[in-house]
Design a protein around this motif. Structure first.
Motif: not given
Length: 852
Positions: A143-160
């Motif tokens: 995760v390269k930046s604070a903006k990237a860290a704030a993304s909704k997708e990164l709050a919870e990662l779901r892998l099948r």
């Protein structure tokens, strides 16, 4: 190459020669010019076995025909996505079990660099790195930046998740495991995932000159230092939340929000987990600052720090210790001539030598932390202390070696399955004692193998003939000479023999040793020995005699130990004169001929071979016998042909629950001489005994080859067992022969049962080797050998079974994993022929193995 050939070649050339017959995924054994064996037990796999033979592990990624990318050679079948399409992010296969994880969106084509596949911008300003390892992989989100860290997708990662034959679940420590449904053991595992930021850390530029001047030496940046942190040296560190959905179809990773978006976070931020196959070896680091946080397997990094780091670039300042667990079961019953623990020192604070202590410690696990290892008694015994400094300008990275001979001898005497070594700085207040060590570690052991127990069939009398037990003891008119024939040593060392006789003189001490020859002069391995019985042997009393051999280092067991007996006779001058048996009637055996009398009387014939390369039918499914006219095997329950081949192009996959394969008749007469061999690999460490092959009688299997786990010593350990009942009845007496001369049940192992009906001898080989543990009066050691004399057997009349066995009328012991290349011979194969099948497994013709 077998041991005998390698030892001869080493003596001839004056150079070490590898004993390829003893090679394992994490083991190499060499014959030395001095006539000894030297083993290297590596922390991580260095070899992988498969189609075409052994290959060196090479984790460099290449494209596959299916559009994925995979390491060139690894011990587990791992593939990463080639980008686009519907293929999973990663797929792992081992022993017929499969686990795959799929990223929520289509993946870009990865950039390949060595073992690393980087998928750029899987989320805005977030890269995904997949790294192939020897026995698994690491997954790292960058995760390269604070903006990237704030993304909704990164709050919870779901892998099948997709899992074949596996239950995927969260562990009590917050990690993950994929558990085999049949064996109830883990096939794949992941420790608790961690995340960390790029705050000040050990690997950055080295501190101000003023501090170096104060300490009296210049500290410079360690060689090869990168600007990217691992989980072992972060500014900030936090666990990642893990959950598996109830349907086991999704893995949910929840990064720590404060770490991702906190005011003190330095980007990039890194989020793992790492996956691997469970093994007997392991390693970890503990951190005083992160005292309650495990750092299992260095959190996926290839190295970790040790000692006290109070340099400006260590924020926070910290003290660290390292632990390495290495298998030692290979050395049970052996005399350890020398042993060194070897580990790579990759970096040091300076080139000024500082001492590092090596200890024997309690065992480690994925939950070991600074707090747990600080408990009283965890650090058991200091083994060595050594000053050195490698891995800086003017002192290149280098292996550090510690003498551990006495500790390994103790492990060999007590038959310990593993040893755990702990490393710590001698001074944990001296910043110049800070170092980094890698996961490139191994145990190097030079050892002597004791001579094998002398069999009763090798002992004869000038008057009285062959060695007999007390019930058949001959009466002899003259004492004469006793002989010990073809006395050998596995290392080819010269041998001597000690004869001993017992009788009861009526002095109240009973039957005790009354005569001892002492050691004879030494002769070359394979020689025969003789000595005249003493005139003190009493008349008309039953006398027993026995022998043991000595190679200058270790004694063999006495010839009467185990299921053998001494040789008995009665000295009776009043009986009729018996014809003498001159010594030339018992010449040294021809080394090109088998040692066992049954082999001379019945030449082996191939009766069956199942290679599992093809199947026919839909219900039932059968796999053909490679012998013309031989019975096919029918697959039942959860049995199927697998493309996870070991021999040529197919294997039998068994679920460990109800899967097996069987014929409609038994291809060999199990009351006579026979040989049955097979390759087997368990998907996971079984929690109860599991059978590879058996021959069905009515209530009993005429023989069973099974694995019996030793849960006290950890997963993967135990012994292989051959069970032979004397009759087809619930009240049968069962002879059990054990062999633990192997590395791990989750590796491919070659198993061979040889029953010599003429000699009534049952033998169990593992990877072409008969095992004999001679304790030589060592404490906590139990002498044993993987063959049994005086073994009675009955004829199986029902079917030949692969993957299960029958005991007292009940079927069970279903095998979980893969079985391949099953052979059945009528007749007893020789040691050399069994070893041929175990070593030269690829492309063998369906015929009795030759020795050319």
């Amino acid at each position: 190459m077998p041991e005998s050939d390698a030892l001869a070649e080493a003596r001839r050339t004056g150079k070490p020669v590898e004993v390829s017959a003893r090679r394992g995924e994490s083991r190499e054994v060499f014959a030395t010019p001095e006539g000894h064996l030297e083993a290297r037990e590596y922390l991580r796999p260095v070899w992988a076995r498969g189609r075409g033979g052994w290959k060196r592990v090479d984790t460099g990624l290449v494209g596959t025909v299916g559009g994925m990318v995979a390491p060139r050679v690894a011990t587990v079948d791992v593939e990463f996505s080639g980008g686009g399409g519907s293929a999973p992010l990663v797929r792992m296969r081992r022993a017929g079990r499969e686990l795959s994880l799929t990223w929520p969106t289509a993946l870009p084509k990865p950039r390949l660099e060595g073992a690393v596949a980087t998928y750029p911008s899987v989320l805005p300003d977030v890269d995904l790195r997949m790294t192939a390892q020897e026995d698994g992989f690491t997954q790292l989100l960058v995760v390269k930046s604070a903006k990237a860290a704030a993304s909704k997708e990164l709050a919870e990662l779901r892998l099948r998740i997709s899992a074949s034959g596996l239950d995927v679940r969260k562990t009590g420590e917050g990690g993950l495991e994929a558990v085999d449904k049949g064996a109830s053991g883990a096939v794949f595992e992941a420790p608790k995932p961690m995340m960390w930021d790029s705050g000040p850390r050990e690997q950055e530029a080295v501190p101000a000159q003023a501090r170096a001047a104060t300490l009296g030496a210049q500290a410079t940046a360690p060689e090869g230092a990168s600007g990217e942190p691992g989980a072992g040296e972060p500014g900030k560190l936090a666990p990642v939340g893990v959950e598996v959905t109830a349907r086991q179809d999704e893995l949910v990773l929840t990064p720590d929000a404060d770490m991702l978006k906190g005011a003190g976070t330095t980007y990039p931020v890194y989020i793992d987990p790492q996956w691997s196959t469970p093994r007997a070896s392991a390693w970890t680091m503990v951190s005083k600052y992160w005292a309650s946080t495990p750092q299992w397997k260095f959190n996926g990094a290839s190295e970790a720090g040790l000692g006290y780091c109070d340099w400006d670039y260590c924020t926070p300042n910290d003290t660290k210790r390292l632990f390495y667990r290495i298998p030692t079961s290979e050395f049970a019953g052996k005399s350890i001539l020398s042993a060194e623990f070897v580990v790579r020192n990759t970096r040091s604070a300076s080139c000024d030598a500082r001492s590092v202590e090596l200890w024997r410690t309690e065992d480690i696990s994925s939950s070991t932390t600074w707090n747990s290892q600080n408990a009283s008694g965890f650090w058991v015994e200091q083994l060595a202390s050594k000053p050195f400094a490698y891995g800086n300008t003017g002192c290149a990275a280098k292996d550090a070696e510690f003498d551990v001979q006495s500790a390994v001898q103790s492990a060999a005497d007590s038959e310990s399955a593993t040893m755990t070594f702990g490393l710590r700085a001698a001074s944990e207040t001296d910043g110049y004692g800070w170092k980094r060590f890698s996961d490139t570690a191994y145990l190097r052991v030079r050892y002597n193998q004791p001579p094998p127990q002398v069999n009763m069939s090798q002992l004869t009398m000038e008057y009285g003939g062959t060695c007999e037990g007390p019930a058949d003891a001959p009466h002899v008119r003259s004492l004469g000479t006793v002989y010990a024939n073809n006395i050998t040593d596995p290392d080819g060392d010269n041998v001597a023999v000690q004869f001993e006789a017992e009788w009861d003189t009526g002095d109240g001490q009973g039957l005790i040793a009354r005569w001892d020859s002492g050691l004879t002069t030494y002769k070359s391995s394979g020689s025969s020995f003789s000595i005249r019985l003493p005139s003190s042997v009493p008349q008309n009393k039953q006398v027993s005699w026995h022998v043991r051999s000595y190679d200058g280092v270790q004694y063999s067991p006495w010839s009467y130990e185990g299921d053998s007996t001494s040789c008995y006779f009665t000295y009776d001058p009043g009986v009729s004169e018996a014809p003498s048996t001159p010594s030339d009637q018992y010449p040294d055996p021809d080394p090109e001929k088998p040692d066992h009398p049954g082999d001379d009387q019945q030449r082996p014939q191939v009766k069956a071979r199942w290679m599992f390369e093809e199947t026919t039918g839909a219900g039932p499914v059968t796999t053909p016998n490679a012998v013309s006219g031989g019975s096919a095997l029918t697959l039942h329950g959860g049995a199927r042909k697998s493309d996870s081949a070991f021999i040529d192009f197919g294997s039998l996959e068994l679920d460990g629950v109800g899967g097996y394969a069987a014929t409609t008749s038994v291809p060999v007469d199990t009351s006579g001489s026979y040989t049955v061999t097979a390759w087997a690999q368990a998907a996971a460490a079984p929690t109860s005994s599991v059978a590879v092959v058996s021959a069905e009688g009515s209530p009993q299997s005429a023989f069973t080859v099974r694995f019996v786990p030793d849960t006290a010593n950890g997963e993967g350990f135990g012994h292989w067992e051959l069970a032979v009942p004397d009759k087809d009845d619930t009240g049968a007496t069962v002879v059990r022969v054990k062999n633990s001369e192997f590395y791990d049940v989750r590796d491919w192992n070659h198993l061979a049962v040889v029953y010599d009906g003429f000699a009534r001898q049952a033998r169990l080989y593992v990877n072409g080797t008969l095992q004999e543990v001679s304790c030589d009066d060592a404490e906590d050691c139990v002498g044993r050998r993987s063959w049994a004399e005086n073994t009675l057997a009955f004829k199986a009349t029902e079917s030949f079974q692969v993957g299960r066995a029958k005991t007292d009328g009940a079927w069970g012991e279903y095998f979980p994993g893969l079985i391949d290349d099953v052979w059945a011979f009528q007749g007893a194969l020789s040691d050399e022929q069994v070893q041929k099948l175990a070593v030269s497994w690829f492309g063998l013709p369906t015929e009795v193995p030759g020795l050319g």
